[in-house]
Design a protein around this motif. Structure first.
Motif: not given
Length: 171
Positions: A123, A125, A128, A159-160
């Motif tokens: 979760q 982000a 990333q 999912s992020r």
């Protein structure tokens, strides 16, 4: 620490000494000293260290928290209560260092216990563009995906992070 570890393999370390170290790790102001005490306790192989690791997961210092994760996983089988604490930490902890330690810990957990922790870590982000975190998450999840494809797709859908999501779907 090496000498203590060698001594602990020959005979149990004095229980009073271990208890004193457990008290000190709770009261020391210096994060470095708390970590050194944690490493020392780990070297003794003393039973009851799980309580210390759980308490240190709530430490104010990110390095102490990440070492608590690492040592708790290396000490032996991880109890479900500790996994729930890992999940809480994965949701709330602002430190990518702690999240990386949690992602690494996935590989040491039984497959059914990986999903909650992985879901919480997926979760973030902000991870990333991290060089390691998305890959470590995948390495921890990969063996569990074929065992429970429905759960894997559910986790991927929420999912992020792009890389683990793509790899879950592909697998």
């Amino acid at each position: 620490r090496r000498k203590v570890e060698e001594a602990a393999t020959r005979a149990p370390i004095d229980a009073g000494l271990i208890q004193r170290a457990r008290e000190l790790v709770k009261s020391q102001e210096s994060a470095e000293v708390r970590m050194r005490l944690m490493w020392w306790l780990f070297s003794t192989n003393a039973s009851g260290n799980a309580e210390i690791w759980t308490e240190r997961l709530r430490d104010s210092d990110a390095d102490v928290r990440q070492w608590a994760v690492r040592l708790s996983v290396q000490q032996g089988p991880v109890a479900e209560g500790l996994v729930r604490e890992f999940e809480r930490l994965a949701k709330e902890d602002p430190s990518p260092v702690v999240r990386l330690a949690l992602a690494s810990a996935l590989q040491s957990l039984p497959s059914p216990l990986r999903w909650g922790l992985a879901s919480a870590l997926l979760q973030h982000a902000e991870d990333q563009s991290d060089h390691n975190l998305p890959q470590m998450l995948w390495y921890g999840l990969e063996p569990a995906v074929p065992e429970n494809p429905a759960k894997a797709l559910e986790v991927a859908k929420a999912s992020r992070l792009e890389l683990p999501t793509a790899l879950i779907v592909r697998r």
